[in-house]
Design a protein around this motif. Structure first.
Motif, PDB file in Angstrom:
ATOM      1  N   GLU A  16     -12.169  78.267 -12.127  1.00 54.96           N
ATOM      2  CA  GLU A  16     -10.963  79.533 -12.045  1.00 54.96           C
ATOM      3  C   GLU A  16     -10.085  79.617 -13.000  1.00 54.96           C
ATOM      4  O   GLU A  16      -9.731  81.257 -13.123  1.00 54.96           O
ATOM      5  N   GLN A  34      -9.184  83.095 -15.772  1.00 57.01           N
ATOM      6  CA  GLN A  34      -7.995  83.120 -14.751  1.00 57.01           C
ATOM      7  C   GLN A  34      -6.691  83.480 -16.098  1.00 57.01           C
ATOM      8  O   GLN A  34      -6.073  84.457 -16.692  1.00 57.01           O
ATOM      9  N   GLU A  35      -7.248  82.493 -17.233  1.00 59.29           N
ATOM     10  CA  GLU A  35      -5.976  82.818 -18.538  1.00 59.29           C
ATOM     11  C   GLU A  35      -7.411  83.288 -19.470  1.00 59.29           C
ATOM     12  O   GLU A  35      -6.746  82.702 -20.889  1.00 59.29           O
ATOM     13  N   ARG A  85      -3.783  75.911 -14.325  1.00 60.56           N
ATOM     14  CA  ARG A  85      -3.720  77.312 -15.608  1.00 60.56           C
ATOM     15  C   ARG A  85      -2.896  76.706 -16.767  1.00 60.56           C
ATOM     16  O   ARG A  85      -2.736  77.332 -17.789  1.00 60.56           O
TER      17      ARG A  85
END
Length: 666
Positions: A459, A463-464, A658
């Motif tokens: 996840e 997102q990155e 992240r």
């Protein structure tokens, strides 16, 4: 009833008891106990159950055929009453003694299942329960056990005892109507049973292995094959030298199967032929004509020590598994010396049971002289057991309602699926997660402590806009150092997995490699051939392996990151949290204790990392621990066992992951 008894005794020759068969039971119970206790070399010890099946098939068929031949009938009620007096008292005692001990030792979350298993054992239907649950007999986790798993074989035997006399009665009725020999009809009936049952065994072993292992239809051929042997006339015995050879060959094959057959072999299937035929050879070799002395291998089986253990074999079988399972949980270990000690202690329980319960009740005149009293006593004992079982189930259901959040905590782990699987590199399947089409690639490597981060990292990577390639194998250190389990066994395929992982990294040249692995292997680091090392040598090997791995990864990837192993506790947090009066605070672990298990190898890792540039370092030590290390984060359980994190909790760390990934890829 007196008429039936006199008829039976008149039909029974004086030499009906065979000490060699009683001694053969030692070759059945010994391997089973050794296998369950984890003694090295007894990988095929589970075939002792098949030996018991053949012995039962031979003895029961011998007695029933003798009765139907002499009287043209079978007194089914008397037959069943004998079986009840023989088997039920000891089994009910074991179940009722084990139940409160298991309730005390095991988690309340297991009480409902425990009650179900105890109830099915009382009713001799546990083989159906375990088949339906698709329980893998060879992968029983002693941290989440059923102390009644072994009762599946007693279920098979009892179902055989119910159906076999009915088959013989039906054959006798058919023979009378047709005016043919009962022996001829029985030979046909047994042969048909063997063919159909064995064919079903072969089919189900491939398509429904749990059903094939646990159910009577796929085991009936073992009993029936022994039944055929029981029908053979003494005219076909052969010379004494031949019979001695048969016993020796049967013993060699039987012991060879115990030592060489592995749990990986599909079973029963064709593999079951080995113990069945070997046992039949031993039984055949021990037969004699009237007035003839048994051959020497049969006399060896009949020596006093073998007779003593053989008499105890049923009670020992009943007690050995609960002792082993509950000792493993109570002492939080699966080492052979603990489980072996438990197995030997269970022999003491077997002795007490045999002399104080099994034999006295079996031959009690009040019961042997009355079928009615036998069945009433059996029903009363079973009813008492079922009432106790019902109480355990009710308590377990109540605990489950109070602690529903923990019911599935052991299953709260990342899903096995990947976002995409490819085989573009070296013909090895790649598990791709996150932004799978991103030009930026990070490879996650490690053992199950890397796997526990899989979904949360995926996840964060998504997102990155990072492609995450995941490579992990349980109990296989990412740095390639050889380790063994607490039972002293290697993880199958670990060396090749490590080599393939390194080849993949070298081939795809990722932007970064992320290492995550357990750091509590000290004490279990060994030489490649399994040779033991003292602790300083273990630490030197771990340090050099770590240094070599970082050097290689830096050659193939510009950046390397580390996820430090999480704190671990020396108990199951969920088990603690469901205890009466427990709270998240009372189940928390002192920080020093939670970090102690990983402290040694983490210090060694820091020494190895000192010579390399580490681009990102992620740790949960301070997130989870202040003075105490928490096991609950709000209403989210942190651990799914004593050392693995739950998926629910790792997903709370996505924001921090992240940041770590951004730092890692630069």
């Amino acid at each position: 009833m007196s008429q039936v008894r006199s008829s039976s005794s008149a039909a029974r020759p004086a030499h009906w008891f065979r000490g060699d068969i009683n001694g053969l039971r030692v070759l059945a119970i010994g391997p089973v106990v050794a296998f369950h206790a984890g003694f090295p070399g007894f990988s095929g010890g589970f075939i002792g159950v098949d030996v018991f099946f053949v012995i039962s098939g031979f003895l029961i068929t011998t007695n029933l055929v003798r009765e139907v031949t002499a009287t043209s009938r079978v007194n089914v009620a008397q037959f069943w009453a004998k079986r009840v007096r023989r088997l039920l008292p000891a089994s009910v005692l074991m179940i009722l003694v084990t139940l409160p001990l298991a309730l005390w030792i095991l988690s309340p979350l297991q009480w409902s299942t425990l009650g179900r298993d105890a109830g099915s054992a009382l009713l001799y239907i546990s083989n159906f329960v375990f088949a339906q649950q698709a329980t893998d007999y060879f992968a029983v986790d002693l941290g989440d056990p059923s102390p009644y798993l072994h009762m599946w074989s007693l279920g098979v035997e009892e179902q055989f005892y119910v159906l076999w006399p009915l088959l013989i009665i039906a054959a006798a009725a058919f023979a009378r109507r047709r005016g043919v020999s009962i022996q001829r009809i029985l030979l046909v009936a047994f042969s048909v049973t063997i063919v159909l049952s064995f064919a079903l065994s072969l089919y189900w072993t491939q398509t429904a292995p749990a059903a094939a292992f646990y159910l009577l239809p796929t085991r009936a051929w073992e009993f029936a094959a022994a039944g055929l042997v029981a029908m053979l006339s003494t005219k076909f015995l052969g010379a004494p030298a031949l019979r001695a050879t048969m016993i020796v060959v049967g013993g060699v094959v039987l012991l060879g199967t115990v030592f060489l057959l592995t749990e990986a072999a599909p079973f029963p299937g064709f593999a079951a032929l080995l113990p069945v035929l070997a046992t039949i050879l031993i039984i055949l070799g021990g037969r004699t004509r009237e007035g003839e002395t048994q051959v020497w291998p049969a006399r060896l089986l009949a020596i006093a020590p073998m007779q003593w253990v053989g008499k105890l074999s049923y009670s020992w079988y009943l007690w050995h598994w609960p002792f082993i399972v509950l000792a493993g949980v109570a002492f939080e270990t699966q080492t052979s010396w603990v489980l072996g000690t438990a197995a030997l202690a269970s022999l003491g329980a077997a002795v007490l049971t045999y002399y104080l319960v099994e034999n006295p009740i079996r031959f009690n005149p009040a019961l042997t002289q009355s079928l009615r009293r036998t069945f009433i006593a059996a029903g009363a004992a079973t009813l008492v057991g079922l009432l106790a079982v019902g109480g355990a189930i009710v308590q377990g259901n109540n605990a489950g309602e109070r602690y529903a959040v923990f019911q599935d905590v052991r299953l709260d782990r990342p899903a096995p699926e990947c976002d995409r699987e490819t085989t573009m590199v070296l013909d090895i399947a790649l598990c791709e997660m996150g932004a799978v089409d991103s030009p930026v690639t990070v490879v996650l490597v490690g053992d199950s402590h890397a796997g526990q981060w899989k979904d949360a990292l995926a996840e964060a990577a998504k997102q990155e806009d990072i492609r995450l390639v995941v490579r992990w194998l349980t109990a296989c250190a990412a740095i390639g150092a050889d380790t063994v389990s607490t039972r002293g066994t290697f993880t199958e395929g670990c060396p090749s997995f490590v080599e393939e992982t390194r080849a993949i990294i070298q081939e795809i040249e990722p932007d970064a490699v992320l290492i995550s692995q357990a750091e509590a292997y000290d004490g279990r680091i060994v030489e490649p051939d399994g040779g033991e090392l003292d602790l300083p040598a273990q630490l030197d090997l771990w340090r050099s392996s770590y240094d070599e791995t970082l050097t290689l990864f830096k050659q193939w990837s510009p950046r390397v990151g580390i996820i430090q192993d999480n704190p671990r506790v020396d108990y199951d947090p969920s088990t603690c949290l469901v205890e009466p009066g427990a709270t998240a605070e009372s189940c928390a672990s002192p920080r020093d204790e939670a970090l102690d298990a990983t402290a040694v190898l983490q210090e060694v890792a820091r020494e190895a990392m000192a010579g390399h540039e580490i681009d990102a370092f992620f740790t949960t030590n301070d997130v989870l621990c202040d003075e105490y290390c928490k096991v609950m984060d709000g209403d989210i359980p942190v651990y799914r066992d004593y050392n693995h994190l739950t998926r629910s909790w790792t997903m709370t760390q996505v924001p921090e992951l992240r940041k770590m990934l951004v730092e890692l890829v630069g």
